[in-house]
Design a protein around this motif. Sequence first.
Motif, mmCIF file in Angstrom:
data_model
loop_
_atom_site.group_PDB
_atom_site.id
_atom_site.type_symbol
_atom_site.label_atom_id
_atom_site.label_comp_id
_atom_site.label_asym_id
_atom_site.label_seq_id
_atom_site.Cartn_x
_atom_site.Cartn_y
_atom_site.Cartn_z
ATOM 1 N N ALA A 1 0.809 -1.218 0.000
ATOM 2 C CA ALA A 1 0.000 0.000 0.000
ATOM 3 C C ALA A 1 0.847 1.276 0.000
ATOM 4 O O ALA A 1 0.609 2.181 -0.822
ATOM 5 N N PRO A 2 1.857 1.419 0.878
ATOM 6 C CA PRO A 2 2.669 2.638 0.826
ATOM 7 C C PRO A 2 3.438 2.786 -0.483
ATOM 8 O O PRO A 2 3.627 3.902 -0.976
ATOM 9 N N ILE A 3 3.873 1.650 -1.056
ATOM 10 C CA ILE A 3 4.599 1.701 -2.329
ATOM 11 C C ILE A 3 3.681 2.210 -3.431
ATOM 12 O O ILE A 3 4.067 3.069 -4.243
ATOM 13 N N ALA A 4 2.460 1.677 -3.465
ATOM 14 C CA ALA A 4 1.507 2.105 -4.497
ATOM 15 C C ALA A 4 1.169 3.582 -4.354
ATOM 16 O O ALA A 4 0.999 4.295 -5.356
ATOM 17 N N ALA A 5 1.082 4.079 -3.118
ATOM 18 C CA ALA A 5 0.774 5.495 -2.906
ATOM 19 C C ALA A 5 1.881 6.386 -3.453
ATOM 20 O O ALA A 5 1.611 7.408 -4.095
ATOM 21 N N LEU A 6 3.137 5.992 -3.227
ATOM 22 C CA LEU A 6 4.244 6.776 -3.751
ATOM 23 C C LEU A 6 4.337 6.674 -5.266
ATOM 24 O O LEU A 6 4.684 7.650 -5.949
ATOM 25 N N GLU A 7 4.030 5.489 -5.809
ATOM 26 C CA GLU A 7 4.047 5.327 -7.265
ATOM 27 C C GLU A 7 3.009 6.243 -7.919
ATOM 28 O O GLU A 7 3.274 6.859 -8.959
ATOM 29 N N SER A 8 1.838 6.320 -7.316
ATOM 30 C CA SER A 8 0.786 7.179 -7.875
ATOM 31 C C SER A 8 1.166 8.652 -7.803
ATOM 32 O O SER A 8 0.676 9.462 -8.588
ATOM 33 N N ALA A 9 2.058 8.983 -6.849
ATOM 34 C CA ALA A 9 2.528 10.365 -6.736
ATOM 35 C C ALA A 9 3.724 10.642 -7.630
ATOM 36 O O ALA A 9 4.257 11.756 -7.620
ATOM 37 N N GLY A 10 4.185 9.623 -8.375
ATOM 38 C CA GLY A 10 5.287 9.812 -9.305
ATOM 39 C C GLY A 10 6.666 9.578 -8.708
ATOM 40 O O GLY A 10 7.670 9.957 -9.320
ATOM 41 N N ALA A 11 6.752 8.941 -7.530
ATOM 42 C CA ALA A 11 8.050 8.698 -6.895
ATOM 43 C C ALA A 11 8.818 7.617 -7.646
ATOM 44 O O ALA A 11 8.240 6.647 -8.133
ATOM 45 N N GLY A 12 10.138 7.766 -7.707
ATOM 46 C CA GLY A 12 10.989 6.798 -8.373
ATOM 47 C C GLY A 12 11.338 5.636 -7.456
ATOM 48 O O GLY A 12 10.937 5.598 -6.286
ATOM 49 N N ARG B 1 10.823 5.281 -3.335
ATOM 50 C CA ARG B 1 9.968 4.228 -2.772
ATOM 51 C C ARG B 1 10.737 3.394 -1.753
ATOM 52 O O ARG B 1 10.185 3.012 -0.715
ATOM 53 N N LEU B 2 12.001 3.100 -2.061
ATOM 54 C CA LEU B 2 12.818 2.319 -1.137
ATOM 55 C C LEU B 2 13.042 3.073 0.168
ATOM 56 O O LEU B 2 12.931 2.490 1.252
ATOM 57 N N ARG B 3 13.321 4.352 0.067
ATOM 58 C CA ARG B 3 13.652 5.146 1.255
ATOM 59 C C ARG B 3 12.443 5.388 2.155
ATOM 60 O O ARG B 3 12.530 5.269 3.377
ATOM 61 N N HIS B 4 11.291 5.718 1.567
ATOM 62 C CA HIS B 4 10.169 6.180 2.366
ATOM 63 C C HIS B 4 9.083 5.129 2.593
ATOM 64 O O HIS B 4 8.330 5.234 3.564
ATOM 65 N N ALA B 5 8.989 4.133 1.727
ATOM 66 C CA ALA B 5 7.918 3.139 1.872
ATOM 67 C C ALA B 5 8.423 1.761 2.255
ATOM 68 O O ALA B 5 7.764 1.040 3.007
ATOM 69 N N ILE B 6 9.601 1.392 1.745
ATOM 70 C CA ILE B 6 10.101 0.030 1.954
ATOM 71 C C ILE B 6 11.009 -0.056 3.174
ATOM 72 O O ILE B 6 10.851 -0.941 4.023
ATOM 73 N N TRP B 7 11.982 0.843 3.277
ATOM 74 C CA TRP B 7 12.986 0.750 4.347
ATOM 75 C C TRP B 7 12.373 0.763 5.752
ATOM 76 O O TRP B 7 12.780 -0.051 6.590
ATOM 77 N N PRO B 8 11.429 1.653 6.082
ATOM 78 C CA PRO B 8 10.868 1.613 7.446
ATOM 79 C C PRO B 8 10.255 0.263 7.814
ATOM 80 O O PRO B 8 10.277 -0.131 8.983
ATOM 81 N N GLN B 9 9.715 -0.444 6.829
ATOM 82 C CA GLN B 9 9.104 -1.746 7.110
ATOM 83 C C GLN B 9 10.134 -2.864 7.212
ATOM 84 O O GLN B 9 9.960 -3.803 7.990
ATOM 85 N N MET B 10 11.204 -2.773 6.413
ATOM 86 C CA MET B 10 12.145 -3.880 6.330
ATOM 87 C C MET B 10 13.328 -3.752 7.281
ATOM 88 O O MET B 10 14.055 -4.717 7.484
ATOM 89 N N ALA B 11 13.518 -2.588 7.908
ATOM 90 C CA ALA B 11 14.699 -2.372 8.750
ATOM 91 C C ALA B 11 14.841 -3.407 9.867
ATOM 92 O O ALA B 11 15.941 -3.952 10.076
ATOM 93 N N PRO B 12 13.766 -3.749 10.616
ATOM 94 C CA PRO B 12 13.943 -4.770 11.658
ATOM 95 C C PRO B 12 14.328 -6.137 11.100
ATOM 96 O O PRO B 12 15.122 -6.858 11.705
#
Length: 252
Positions: free
Chosen positions: A156-167, A171-182
Amino acid sequence: MRFRGIGGFAASTLVAGAILWSFMTTDVEFSRLLSAGPRIAEFLGRMFPPDPTVMREIMKGGAETLRISILGSLGAVVLSAPLGILASETMVSPPLYRTVRTLLAFIRAIPLILVAMLMVGAVGLGPLPGIIAVAFHATGMLAKFYAEAIDGVSRAPIAALESAGAGPLARLRHAIWPQMAPVIARDTIFRFELNLRESLILGIVGAGGIGFYIQTYVRSFQYDKAASVTLAVIIMVVAIEAINVALRRRFA
């Protein structure tokens, strides 16, 4: 449900057949194991009491083993970060991530001891070939873990950034990394523990570490000194295991 039950039965039959085939085609004689008891007891008797005069060699070899595992793990993390991204189907196209995953599988298939022997032949004796071998071998597993951590996050966060035109990097920095860090922290700590255990045997082929002293003392029949080094290895592994358990709980 019916097909699932048939699949489970087939899998169980396959596993049972593999076990039965292994027993029938392997020269396993339990009588040989029982007759080996006195020889094992004699060997262990030569190891006691341990010789405490090798403490200087133990400290030197133990420190070198720890340095090999730390620097090798650091090298693996540096290599695995970009390779994990390239092996993720979330981040790159199918042809690219499949190619990178095949490369990682190839790396994992090469035994660590073989990589260490090749590095000793290439750069000489000492800890450097051990560091390179650990970094190379660990990358095959760690990059796979990183890719799976990326692919396992919520979309869901990835799709939101994609719809906003994020590269991809955004997407890795703001949507993926916070979830995968642990998950990344847990897997990296686990791989460091495994690297330390594997570093203990690299001295057998001249790649540095405390394993060199174990090999030296066993080959020269100084079993009491070998026992001292073995006890030091056990203490080191137990201590690292306790630290890693505490760190994994911290990042859980």
